[in-house]
Design a protein around this motif. Structure first.
Motif, mmCIF file in Angstrom:
data_model
loop_
_atom_site.group_PDB
_atom_site.id
_atom_site.type_symbol
_atom_site.label_atom_id
_atom_site.label_comp_id
_atom_site.label_asym_id
_atom_site.label_seq_id
_atom_site.Cartn_x
_atom_site.Cartn_y
_atom_site.Cartn_z
ATOM 1 N N LEU A 49 0.824 -1.205 0.000
ATOM 2 C CA LEU A 49 0.000 0.000 0.000
ATOM 3 C C LEU A 49 0.858 1.254 0.000
ATOM 4 C CD1 LEU A 49 -2.777 1.283 0.056
ATOM 5 C CD2 LEU A 49 -2.770 1.078 2.552
ATOM 6 N N ALA A 50 1.878 1.284 0.856
ATOM 7 C CA ALA A 50 2.759 2.450 0.908
ATOM 8 C C ALA A 50 3.450 2.681 -0.430
ATOM 9 C CB ALA A 50 3.796 2.265 2.011
ATOM 10 N N LEU A 51 3.867 1.607 -1.084
ATOM 11 C CA LEU A 51 4.555 1.743 -2.365
ATOM 12 C C LEU A 51 3.599 2.175 -3.470
ATOM 13 C CD1 LEU A 51 6.981 -1.312 -2.219
ATOM 14 C CD2 LEU A 51 7.462 1.086 -1.705
ATOM 15 N N ALA A 52 2.355 1.694 -3.427
ATOM 16 C CA ALA A 52 1.364 2.129 -4.408
ATOM 17 C C ALA A 52 1.095 3.626 -4.261
ATOM 18 C CB ALA A 52 0.069 1.340 -4.242
ATOM 19 N N ARG A 53 0.990 4.086 -3.014
ATOM 20 C CA ARG A 53 0.776 5.512 -2.774
ATOM 21 C C ARG A 53 1.975 6.335 -3.223
ATOM 22 N NH1 ARG A 53 -2.195 4.595 3.058
ATOM 23 N NH2 ARG A 53 -4.331 4.667 2.270
ATOM 24 N N ALA A 54 3.179 5.825 -2.963
ATOM 25 C CA ALA A 54 4.387 6.534 -3.382
ATOM 26 C C ALA A 54 4.464 6.612 -4.902
ATOM 27 C CB ALA A 54 5.631 5.836 -2.826
ATOM 28 N N ALA A 55 4.098 5.522 -5.567
ATOM 29 C CA ALA A 55 4.110 5.512 -7.031
ATOM 30 C C ALA A 55 3.109 6.515 -7.595
ATOM 31 C CB ALA A 55 3.793 4.106 -7.542
ATOM 32 N N ALA A 72 5.047 -3.760 -9.896
ATOM 33 C CA ALA A 72 5.481 -2.886 -10.985
ATOM 34 C C ALA A 72 4.320 -2.584 -11.930
ATOM 35 C CB ALA A 72 6.634 -3.544 -11.745
ATOM 36 N N GLU A 73 3.472 -3.574 -12.170
ATOM 37 C CA GLU A 73 2.269 -3.340 -12.988
ATOM 38 C C GLU A 73 1.382 -2.271 -12.354
ATOM 39 O OE1 GLU A 73 0.843 -7.252 -15.486
ATOM 40 O OE2 GLU A 73 0.138 -7.029 -13.431
ATOM 41 N N THR A 74 1.198 -2.362 -11.041
ATOM 42 C CA THR A 74 0.371 -1.386 -10.345
ATOM 43 C C THR A 74 0.940 0.014 -10.501
ATOM 44 O OG1 THR A 74 -0.328 -3.041 -8.726
ATOM 45 C CG2 THR A 74 -0.597 -0.735 -8.096
ATOM 46 N N ALA A 75 2.250 0.141 -10.341
ATOM 47 C CA ALA A 75 2.900 1.442 -10.519
ATOM 48 C C ALA A 75 2.730 1.952 -11.941
ATOM 49 C CB ALA A 75 4.381 1.329 -10.170
ATOM 50 N N ALA A 76 2.826 1.059 -12.915
ATOM 51 C CA ALA A 76 2.680 1.457 -14.315
ATOM 52 C C ALA A 76 1.259 1.942 -14.610
ATOM 53 C CB ALA A 76 3.035 0.289 -15.229
ATOM 54 N N MET A 77 0.277 1.294 -14.009
ATOM 55 C CA MET A 77 -1.116 1.715 -14.244
ATOM 56 C C MET A 77 -1.431 3.047 -13.577
ATOM 57 S SD MET A 77 -3.313 -1.836 -14.236
ATOM 58 C CE MET A 77 -2.626 -2.572 -12.763
ATOM 59 N N LEU A 78 -0.780 3.325 -12.453
ATOM 60 C CA LEU A 78 -0.989 4.602 -11.765
ATOM 61 C C LEU A 78 -0.187 5.728 -12.405
ATOM 62 C CD1 LEU A 78 -0.895 3.387 -8.042
ATOM 63 C CD2 LEU A 78 -2.901 4.196 -9.308
ATOM 64 N N ASN A 79 0.795 5.367 -13.222
ATOM 65 C CA ASN A 79 1.670 6.369 -13.847
ATOM 66 C C ASN A 79 1.881 6.049 -15.324
ATOM 67 O OD1 ASN A 79 2.949 7.986 -11.363
ATOM 68 N ND2 ASN A 79 2.844 5.824 -10.797
ATOM 69 N N PRO A 80 0.830 6.114 -16.130
ATOM 70 C CA PRO A 80 0.969 5.709 -17.534
ATOM 71 C C PRO A 80 1.946 6.573 -18.326
ATOM 72 C CG PRO A 80 -1.146 6.793 -17.142
ATOM 73 C CD PRO A 80 -0.542 6.548 -15.800
ATOM 74 N N GLU A 81 2.237 7.779 -17.828
ATOM 75 C CA GLU A 81 3.148 8.675 -18.556
ATOM 76 C C GLU A 81 4.603 8.477 -18.139
ATOM 77 O OE1 GLU A 81 2.539 10.580 -14.666
ATOM 78 O OE2 GLU A 81 1.296 9.402 -16.033
#
Length: 322
Positions: A49-55, A72-81
């Protein structure tokens, strides 16, 4: 467990990584189960959770995710750019592999109208078929946020699901029979043995563990010390270890977290409930691989937009709750 600064070749490698980070405006996110040297390198260290929020909040152009593939997929979906790099493509997850999108669609067809709550340890395709994501630190809050008359499909971890169901009392909650092979291997008998050896220790149990539900039951029955038995996420364990007046702790989760616990609390003692609870996937990432990821821009993790757009809502709900 003493904390040593890197020296010799490792120090040179660390300096090179820091240089590449500056050049590429990169941030390194690392899970609590990573190798000690990778934890030392991280800009943000935490649980899922902390890493998802940081991403979701970072202004870096490049995210190097020292964790496993679904993170990493979760981070990519939260940051598509942004560019999201996973230093080792073989860093997978046995729990995430325990359910596919096709299996979830079939399960949903058996329970039309049910609300799907997917643990973050799932693929992007599974998240796209879900209504909410959750982590071990906010699963209870997510379930409680759903109207009590709504049927719930909780997936994929059966131990976390059983724990959440017990705490919330939700009778209309169905649980997928998946497990993390590392956490499932931490058994109640092992916990009892270590407790006998350390009778004054606090017991910190991750809800994914094979001993989590029985620990709650045994604490309620007086078999385990109720006042010294805590069911916590990895982030919750770190916070509790620092705030507790106890001097000794038995830790039932992947052993990578012991490094950070000892570092933050040098005057306390931490004992693994099962010293063999080591995730081979988390340990695949090394300093060399982090350096190569930054230097060679590998491996870029992307999610097709048709999947990401559907999964993003469930992830954003997770980040917002708890």
């Amino acid at each position: 467990m003493a904390v040593r600064m890197a020296d010799g070749p490792a120090a040179g490698l660390t300096e090179e990584i820091h240089r590449l980070k500056r050049e590429k405006n990169a941030v390194i996110l690392a899970h609590n189960y990573q190798r000690p040297e990778v934890q030392e390198l991280a800009d943000v260290l935490g649980d899922s959770l902390a890493l998802a929020r940081a991403a979701a909040k970072t202004d870096a152009d490049v995210i190097v995710f020292c964790g496993v593939h679904f993170m990493a997929e979760t981070a990519a979906m939260l940051n598509p750019e942004k560019t999201v790099l996973l230093p080792d493509l073989e860093a997978g997850c046995s729990l995430a592999d325990s359910i596919t999108a096709d299996q979830l669609r079939a399960w949903k067809a058996e329970h039309p109208g049910a609300v799907v709550v997917a643990y973050v340890n799932t693929s992007a395709e599974v998240k796209a078929e879900s209504d909410y994501c959750c982590t071990s630190s906010n699963a209870i809050e997510v379930v409680r946020s759903i109207p009590e008359d709504r049927e719930i499909l909780f997936l994929p971890d059966m131990f976390l699901g059983a724990y959440v169901q017990r705490v919330t009392g939700r009778r209309n909650m169905h649980i997928w029979m998946g497990e993390c092979h590392v956490h499932a291997g931490i058994q109640p008998s092992q916990v009892k043995t270590v407790l006998r050896e350390h009778p004054r220790a606090e017991l910190l149990v991750h809800p994914e563990c094979g001993c989590s539900t029985s620990s709650v039951y045994l604490a309620a029955e007086g078999v385990l010390p109720a006042d010294r038995t805590k069911i916590l996420s990895t982030g919750g364990m770190l916070k509790h270890a620092s705030s507790s007046e106890a001097e000794e702790f038995i830790v039932a989760t992947e052993t990578g977290i012991l490094y950070q616990m000892q570092k933050r609390n040098p005057g306390k003692r931490f004992v693994a409930a099962n010293p063999d609870a080591i995730c081979p996937f988390m340990k695949r990432i090394t300093l060399d691989k982090v350096r190569d990821a930054l230097r060679e821009n590998r491996y870029v993790i992307t999610v097709p937009e048709d999947i990401a757009s559907r999964a993003r809502l469930a992830i954003e709900r997770m980040v917002a709750i708890g």
